[in-house]
Design a protein around this motif. Structure first.
Motif, PDB file in Angstrom:
ATOM      1  N   GLU A 655       0.840  -1.196   0.000  1.00 25.68           N
ATOM      2  CA  GLU A 655       0.000   0.000   0.000  1.00 25.68           C
ATOM      3  C   GLU A 655       0.871   1.240   0.000  1.00 25.68           C
ATOM      4  N   VAL A 656       0.439   2.245  -0.760  1.00 28.27           N
ATOM      5  CA  VAL A 656       1.163   3.508  -0.877  1.00 28.27           C
ATOM      6  C   VAL A 656       0.226   4.618  -0.444  1.00 28.27           C
ATOM      7  N   ALA A 657       0.704   5.558   0.360  1.00 28.90           N
ATOM      8  CA  ALA A 657      -0.122   6.682   0.832  1.00 28.90           C
ATOM      9  C   ALA A 657       0.043   7.858  -0.127  1.00 28.90           C
ATOM     10  N   ILE A 658      -1.022   8.167  -0.834  1.00 25.41           N
ATOM     11  CA  ILE A 658      -1.046   9.312  -1.770  1.00 25.41           C
ATOM     12  C   ILE A 658      -2.298  10.121  -1.441  1.00 25.41           C
ATOM     13  N   PRO A 659      -2.165  11.447  -1.254  1.00 28.64           N
ATOM     14  CA  PRO A 659      -3.342  12.256  -0.897  1.00 28.64           C
ATOM     15  C   PRO A 659      -4.519  11.995  -1.854  1.00 28.64           C
ATOM     16  N   ALA A 660      -5.720  11.896  -1.274  1.00 32.47           N
ATOM     17  CA  ALA A 660      -6.921  11.554  -2.067  1.00 32.47           C
ATOM     18  C   ALA A 660      -7.205  12.575  -3.162  1.00 32.47           C
ATOM     19  N   ARG A 661      -6.797  13.843  -2.923  1.00 33.91           N
ATOM     20  CA  ARG A 661      -7.081  14.873  -3.926  1.00 33.91           C
ATOM     21  C   ARG A 661      -6.312  14.650  -5.228  1.00 33.91           C
ATOM     22  N   LEU A 662      -5.228  13.849  -5.155  1.00 32.37           N
ATOM     23  CA  LEU A 662      -4.432  13.595  -6.359  1.00 32.37           C
ATOM     24  C   LEU A 662      -4.885  12.357  -7.117  1.00 32.37           C
ATOM     25  N   HIS A 663      -5.810  11.588  -6.533  1.00 28.40           N
ATOM     26  CA  HIS A 663      -6.156  10.294  -7.152  1.00 28.40           C
ATOM     27  C   HIS A 663      -6.689  10.449  -8.572  1.00 28.40           C
ATOM     28  N   ASN A 664      -7.616  11.380  -8.748  1.00 29.49           N
ATOM     29  CA  ASN A 664      -8.210  11.550 -10.090  1.00 29.49           C
ATOM     30  C   ASN A 664      -7.175  11.944 -11.128  1.00 29.49           C
ATOM     31  N   SER A 665      -6.255  12.856 -10.759  1.00 29.75           N
ATOM     32  CA  SER A 665      -5.239  13.291 -11.716  1.00 29.75           C
ATOM     33  C   SER A 665      -4.263  12.168 -12.018  1.00 29.75           C
ATOM     34  N   ALA A 710       6.450  -0.394  -9.920  1.00 25.33           N
ATOM     35  CA  ALA A 710       5.207   0.363 -10.064  1.00 25.33           C
ATOM     36  C   ALA A 710       5.062   1.388  -8.944  1.00 25.33           C
ATOM     37  N   LYS A 711       5.468   1.009  -7.730  1.00 29.57           N
ATOM     38  CA  LYS A 711       5.381   1.920  -6.576  1.00 29.57           C
ATOM     39  C   LYS A 711       6.235   3.159  -6.812  1.00 29.57           C
ATOM     40  N   LYS A 712       7.456   2.914  -7.339  1.00 33.94           N
ATOM     41  CA  LYS A 712       8.378   4.020  -7.587  1.00 33.94           C
ATOM     42  C   LYS A 712       7.783   4.985  -8.625  1.00 33.94           C
ATOM     43  N   GLN A 713       7.247   4.439  -9.720  1.00 34.75           N
ATOM     44  CA  GLN A 713       6.669   5.283 -10.777  1.00 34.75           C
ATOM     45  C   GLN A 713       5.451   6.063 -10.270  1.00 34.75           C
ATOM     46  N   LEU A 714       4.618   5.425  -9.453  1.00 36.62           N
ATOM     47  CA  LEU A 714       3.400   6.058  -8.959  1.00 36.62           C
ATOM     48  C   LEU A 714       3.726   7.227  -8.042  1.00 36.62           C
ATOM     49  N   LEU A 715       4.726   7.053  -7.145  1.00 36.45           N
ATOM     50  CA  LEU A 715       5.118   8.131  -6.226  1.00 36.45           C
ATOM     51  C   LEU A 715       5.746   9.294  -6.994  1.00 36.45           C
ATOM     52  N   GLN A 716       6.526   8.960  -8.044  1.00 38.05           N
ATOM     53  CA  GLN A 716       7.145  10.010  -8.857  1.00 38.05           C
ATOM     54  C   GLN A 716       6.072  10.843  -9.564  1.00 38.05           C
ATOM     55  N   ALA A 718       2.931  11.208  -8.579  1.00 33.67           N
ATOM     56  CA  ALA A 718       2.181  11.957  -7.569  1.00 33.67           C
ATOM     57  C   ALA A 718       2.915  13.221  -7.166  1.00 33.67           C
ATOM     58  N   GLU A 719       4.264  13.136  -7.103  1.00 26.89           N
ATOM     59  CA  GLU A 719       5.059  14.305  -6.734  1.00 26.89           C
ATOM     60  C   GLU A 719       4.940  15.401  -7.797  1.00 26.89           C
ATOM     61  N   GLU A 720       4.966  14.956  -9.090  1.00 28.72           N
ATOM     62  CA  GLU A 720       4.820  15.936 -10.175  1.00 28.72           C
ATOM     63  C   GLU A 720       3.459  16.628 -10.115  1.00 28.72           C
TER      64      GLU A 720
END
Length: 1282
Positions: A655-665, A710-716, A718-720
């Motif tokens: 599981e990766v923690a990414i703010p919910a507001r970024l999910h759609n983008s 996949a985790k690495k790409q997803l966090l990258q 999300a940061e952008e």
């Protein structure tokens, strides 16, 4: 070249007969049956000799001298010199391009081509085949094997069309004959040069032919002379007789433009001498008439012009014929009433007398009758009025729609008789007929009519009445009932009762997702049938699947609809609860393990979790397994399926923690971003929490190495996204949210469009119900936040206030479904005004909204109350028949006046039918007593002959302030329709009406008027237009514009109706018509004309009538004359052919003889059965074609007679001889009549010593097929083979 031996029918017949006559004579007496020898009956085949070996006389009848046969095949030989050969470098003759070209031409044309090379290297070409094939092949050979030259020939441009010929036939024929290509410039090309391409010889031939055609046309001439249009009638003469006589005398063709065409040019064509003679005669007539004639002008009413003109202008022609005076009429669309008479002074008087006599030959009378009675006066299918018009055919009767008058036009005596008869019919109908009108809301009309008219038809039959329900397009609620007085009242009562029942009905819309519709309906409608049985009074309507609508409509009694709605909502709630679904990503290779052997695993999970589990098909690329059911059950089934996958493979889940507001983008448009990551990382599964859950946890499942990638790409990613994202939060009371969003999201959409920020409101499940989130770029978020804070501040300023309003004024505010309150809310910022319930006896009115808005609304309510208290009533008298027009569709015009002038308008009840009938009868009697007509009322004004007496049913009441009442009164009077007449020729009426009334409906809708066209039998030249003054001028102008268009079309039709009558001997009519009408159809098509032949009963059987444009009709006439001339040149010749060959010459269903007739262009007639001369065949055609056809028929006879002779000879051999004798076939006539000996020949092999004749009855000598017989000793027949 190889030579071919040809066996002709003549030589074959000669040699087939065996020995010559002298060989057969003297053997037996004439009365004895001749017995042939074996060699005669069975001649041996010729011996096969060596090729090219010359033999002497043939040893058998098969040999003999060969004579050539006449045939339709021809041979042409022509030469191509070496210098003109296109292909000269062939290494070996017979190969290369020349051979290929010849093969191609043979396949395309069907002709046979042989090439030979001369010593000088020139090419000799022999072409064999039918004439048409040889000509086509020759043309292609010249074009493809011979070098081409070109030349030009100049002839006048106007002669080009004669070179081309009809449909280009002459040009094609010329190209075939000369083997050239002839290019003629287009009509728009100024060049007169014609280019010819081909061989030198062909070019010379073509050039010669073209010059001949041009020389022949030089003999013709065309003259155009301009003479004053006013003198054209004198040149044409009455009924065009003078110009026709002039054409016949001179032989020139004279074209005079018709009166409707504003041209003064007369065209004369023909031979030069004839044209010159005709021109001099025309100029002489013109000069004479111009010198002798004078003119007088008279004024005649425009309405009487049509009687002077007469049908198709016949009356004008009659005046010209009898007096020699030309009458010039002004155009129909002109307002002028001046008629000019032109002629010799002593003849103008009689002509003027005739003009006035024609103008005053008709009188017009009007009869008054209630408009609703008109159709009863006319009768079913016009029976009543038809009887009058049959007795008095010259009387024209016109009914004015919507008006109480009937116009009669015709001779005085007949008009008076018709008037008396119509008045008698009206009197009878008024005694026994009645009508009533009832206003019924248009939405109930289709229910009154019923399915296929069941309800309305039952009422009509039961009460013997006629019920008229307006069309939907009329937008009227007025239903009219006519018939027996008692039946009318009963039908009215039943219709009102039906409407009351329908008004008690209630309609309710349920929002049901379309995906549940089929489930609720059930298989074959079983489930919905149960619901309908439970609530039989409720009608349940599901939307059409193609509409993609979620609205299910319930209609019926109020209580039943409520109960049914609750029942359906319960069913829907159960469906929603059980329709939760979630998708589980499972690697494709493990699907078979999830299913288990024989489906054991999946079946067990389904039963234990009570869910529906769907797996993708084997050939599908999807890895998603869909689970449907209750939420808790679905989650349990998902856990069990994932457990099976974990047991089978090394699967890691993180599981990766990414703010919910970024999910759609991160998911991207239609999941494109997250899908690219999953595909790049070996098919891992990335699961985002459902929207609105508030969870930040994103789950990644798959092989260990791929999950980390996949985790690495997803966090990258999300940061952008976070760098460009800014969020702000705003607190607002939950009850404000719907006002911030606005109706249909209008307010919040406006803020989003203005700032570009995304605004998220809390869902009902969120704990923070006051929190509004704004997401986007920082600048956009700040601007949106400021806009929302301003809106919230305004909403915080909402106040609630009370005011006192007298109870008697409450109805004004709440009537018409609260229209006044809605207007207040729209005008004053959505302020809510609440009046106490009816019967509460309270004067307190509550206002709620923004402070400023509430104060303004209170002030406005006070003004309305003051207006109500200072109201006066003003009465305006307008005849009741105009009330419907004033109201407008669904009362829209009255509603507009009440809004603009702030008044109330009340219309009176309709006049009681019995009182109205009594009044009409009294009026009728009073007019009859005075022997005068009822003074008509037109244009909403009272006729000057009698004052308008206002009745109770004519009084409209206006309530409001004095000044506003006066303004409203003026507005009402302006809505009274007026009627004006527009002069339109009777001949144009049906075109204005259009197909099924489409034309007149379009004009009525466009100009918002009513247009009335008189009945066709009345033949009136007037159309009545009724409507508002504002619309009248535009409507009249539109109608006149349409008339001009139709007159232009009519002029064109007149040009197309030029008539040419020609006399043709009836014996040529079938030939002109052709087989199945082929010839006449082609003439009609080529010249765009109509050609009529006389009927069998006509007196003049030789007349053919041609209709069309003048030029086309003349050309068609010329084409028919040319055909007849060709047939007159034809000859008929008899040829005697053996009747036994007729059937074969004719062929199956006449196919062979038709082909022969087409080939030789002749007509061949065979004798009828039982004819005195059964062998006489008649051939008709041109002399040369008849000779060729007869030669061909004689050849065919010879050929077919060979077969006939052979068949008959063989049949004779098979018959027994007429005399029976002893051996050798020459016995005496003993009269014993012994048995027949069968087929007998002399000198047969079996008669030789030691041989025995075969026994025909023996199965050994003549075995049947399939029978095995032991071989006997050899005989002269050779060994037997089976």
């Amino acid at each position: 070249m190889s030579s071919v031996a040809v066996l002709t029918p003549e030589s074959f017949a000669e040699h087939r007969s065996g020995l010559k006559d002298q060989d057969m004579s003297g053997c037996v007496p004439e009365d004895e049956a001749y017995i042939p020898t074996y060699l005669e009956a069975f001649p041996p085949l010729p011996e096969k000799g060596a090729p090219g070996e010359k033999t002497g006389e043939p040893a058998s009848a098969w040999g003999g001298k060969i004579r050539p046969i006449k045939a339709s095949v021809i041979t042409q030989v022509f030469h191509v010199p070496l210098e003109e050969r296109r292909y000269k470098d062939n290494s070996q003759f017979g190969e290369g391009e020349e051979a290929k070209v010849c093969l191609d031409i043979m396949q395309r044309t069907g002709a046979h081509i042989e090439l030979s090379l001369a010593k000088d290297q020139g090419l000799s070409i022999m072409v064999t085949g039918k004439l048409e094939s040889v000509m086509k092949a020759r043309k292609e050979i010249v074009a493809r094997l011979q070098t081409q030259a070109s030349a030009t020939v100049a002839i006048p441009k106007e002669h080009h069309r004669f070179v081309i010929g009809k449909n280009g036939e002459k040009l094609q024929d010329l190209e075939l004959k000369t083997a050239t290509k002839i290019a003629i410039p287009r009509p728009d090309d100024p060049s007169a040069n014609i280019r010819i391409t081909g061989t030198k010889e062909g070019i010379e031939k073509a050039r010669h032919e073209i010059l001949l055609i041009s020389a022949e046309q030089d003999k013709r001439a065309v003259e155009r002379v301009s003479l004053e249009k006013a003198f054209h009638p004198f040149i044409a003469g009455a009924h065009n007789r003078l110009v026709q006589e002039l054409s016949q005398e001179t032989g020139a063709r004279i074209s005079i433009p018709p009166p409707s065409l504003p041209k003064d040019e007369i065209v004369i064509t023909g031979e030069k001498e004839a044209v010159a003679l005709a021109l001099s005669r025309i100029r002489a007539i013109y000069d004479d008439k111009k010198r002798k004639t004078t003119t007088i002008s008279v004024e005649v009413k425009k309405s009487q012009h049509k009687y002077i003109i007469g049908p198709k202008g016949n009356t004008l022609q009659e005046i010209l014929e009898t007096t020699g005076v030309s009458v010039e009429m002004p155009p129909l669309d002109s307002g002028s009433e001046t008629i000019i008479l032109r002629g010799e002074p002593d003849k103008l008087g009689p002509a003027l007398t005739q003009v006035y006599a024609k103008a005053k030959s008709v009188m017009v009378v009007e009869v008054t009758a209630p408009a609703w009675l008109h159709r009863f006066i006319i009768g079913k299918k016009g029976q009543n009025i038809g009887r009058i018009t049959q007795q008095l055919p010259r009387v024209h009767i016109e009914f004015t729609d919507g008006e109480e008058r009937i116009s009669l036009e015709g001779p005085t005596e007949e008009v008076e008789q018709a008037q008396a008869q119509i008045q008698e019919i009206i009197k009878d109908l008024l005694v026994r007929m009645d009508y009533t009108e009832v206003i019924i809301d248009q939405r109930f009309h289709r229910h009154l009519i019923g399915k296929n008219g069941a309800n309305i038809n039952r009422i009509k039959e039961q009460y013997k009445v006629s019920v008229r329900i307006p069309q939907d397009s009329e937008r009227s609620g007025l239903v009219r009932i006519e018939g027996d007085p008692k039946g009318v009242q009963l039908a009215r009562r039943e219709l009102i009762e039906m409407v009351q029942r329908m008004e008690n009905e209630r309609t309710k819309d349920l929002i049901v997702e379309q995906k549940f519709h089929r489930t609720i309906i059930g298989q074959k409608g079983e489930k919905i049938k149960e619901v309908r049985d439970k609530f039989p009074e409720v009608i349940i309507n599901f939307p059409d699947p193609s509409q993609k609508s979620d609205i299910v409509q319930l209609r019926g009694p109020k209580n039943e609809v409520e109960k049914c709605g609750k029942f359906l909502q319960k069913i829907i709630a159960d469906l929603i609860e059980n329709s939760f679904s979630l998708s589980v990503p499972i690697f494709k290779q493990f699907h078979k393990n999830i299913i288990g052997k024989g489906g054991a695993n999946i079946k067990k999970i389904r039963e234990e979790t009570n869910t529906k589990i769907d797996l993708p098909t084997e050939n599908s690329n999807s890895e998603m397994i869909l689970i449907t059911g209750k939420k808790s059950y679905c989650e349990a089934a998902r856990d069990r399926i994932l457990a099976i996958q974990r047991e089978l493979a090394n699967i890691k889940e993180t599981e990766v923690a990414i703010p919910a507001r970024l999910h759609n983008s991160l998911i991207g448009s239609k999941g494109c971003l997250v899908r690219s990551i999953m595909e790049d990382c070996g098919g891992v599964h990335i699961h985002f929490p459902s929207e609105g859950s508030g969870s930040d946890k994103v789950t990644i499942r798959g092989p260990v190495g791929e999950v980390e990638k996949a985790k690495k790409q997803l966090l990258q990613l999300a940061e952008e996204k976070q760098v460009n994202n800014f969020t702000a939060e705003l607190q607002a009371k939950p009850e404000y949210h719907k006002f911030l969003i606005g109706r249909g999201g209008a307010n919040i959409r406006r803020v989003r469009d203005k700032t570009g920020a995304r605004i998220i409101f809390p869902s009902p499940d969120d704990t923070e119900q006051e929190l509004i989130t704004i997401v986007g770029k920082e600048e956009a978020v700040r601007q949106a936040q400021k806009e929302l804070e301003c809106l919230v501040k305004n909403l915080d300023d909402v106040v609630e206030d009370n005011m006192v309003v007298d109870v008697r004024h409450h109805r004004h505010f709440v009537c018409r479904r609260g229209q006044v309150l809605r207007e207040l809310a729209e005008e004053y910022g959505g302020v809510a005004v609440s009046f106490p319930r009816t019967g509460a006896n309270s004067q307190r009115v509550t206002l709620k909204g923004a402070k400023d808005c509430v104060e303004a609304a209170k002030k406005r309510i006070q003004e309305i109350i003051e207006d109500l208290e200072s109201q006066v009533s003003v009465e305006v008298a307008i005849p009741q028949r105009y009330h419907r027009a004033i109201m407008g569709p669904k009362g829209c015009r009255i509603q507009l006046i009440t809004r603009e002038h702030e008044v109330q308008i009340k219309f009176p009840e309709r006049e009681d039918s019995a009182a109205g009938q009594k009044r009409n009868t009294q009026e009728k009697c009073s007019y009859d007593t005075n022997s005068q007509e009822a003074p008509p009322q037109e244009n909403g004004e009272v006729s000057p002959e009698a004052e308008f007496v206002a009745r109770k049913c004519d009084i409209i009441t206006i309530a409001g302030r004095v000044e506003k009442c006066e303004l409203a009164k003026a507005a009402l009077l302006a809505l009274v329709p007026i009627t004006e007449d527009v002069e339109v020729s009777y001949e144009l009426h049906r075109y204005i009406i259009g197909q099924k009334g489409s034309g007149i409906r379009k004009m009525m809708e466009e100009y918002e008027v009513n247009i009335w066209v008189p009945q066709p039998e009345k033949q009136l030249d007037v159309i009545k237009v009724t409507g508002l003054v504002a619309n009248m001028e535009r409507a009249k102008q539109g109608l006149l514009d349409r008339v001009k268009e139709l007159q232009a079309e009519q002029a064109d039709r007149a040009l197309r109706s030029f008539k040419v009558t020609m006399s043709v001997d009836p014996k040529f009519h079938p030939k002109i018509i052709g087989r199945k009408g082929a010839v006449i159809s082609q003439i009609r098509k080529d010249h765009d004309v109509s050609i009529q032949f006389p009927d069998k009963g006509d007196e003049q059987q030789d007349l053919i009538v041609i209709l069309g444009y003048e030029r086309n009709a003349e050309e068609a006439s010329q084409a028919i004359r040319q055909l007849v001339a060709e047939w007159q040149e034809m000859v008929s010749q008899d040829v005697h052919l053996d009747p036994r060959t007729h059937a074969r010459i004719i062929g199956a269903r006449g196919k062979a003889i038709r082909k022969l007739m087409e080939e030789f262009k002749v007509d061949i007639r065979f004798p009828q059965p039982g004819s005195d001369e059964p062998d006489k065949v008649t051939v008709t055609g041109l002399p040369e074609t008849v000779d060729n056809a007869i030669d061909h028929l004689l050849n065919l006879e010879e050929e077919y007679m060979l077969s006939v002779t052979e068949t008959e000879t063989l049949a004779a051999y098979m018959k027994p001889p007429s005399r029976y004798g002893g051996g050798g076939g020459a016995g005496a006539d003993d009269g014993s009549g012994g048995p027949a000996k069968g087929f007998v020949v002399r000198d047969a092999p079996w008669n030789a010593a030691g041989n025995k004749a075969p026994d025909m009855s023996s199965a050994e000598d003549f075995p049947t097929f399939g029978t095995s017989v032991a071989p006997k000793q050899a005989s002269a027949w050779g060994p037997k083979k089976f």
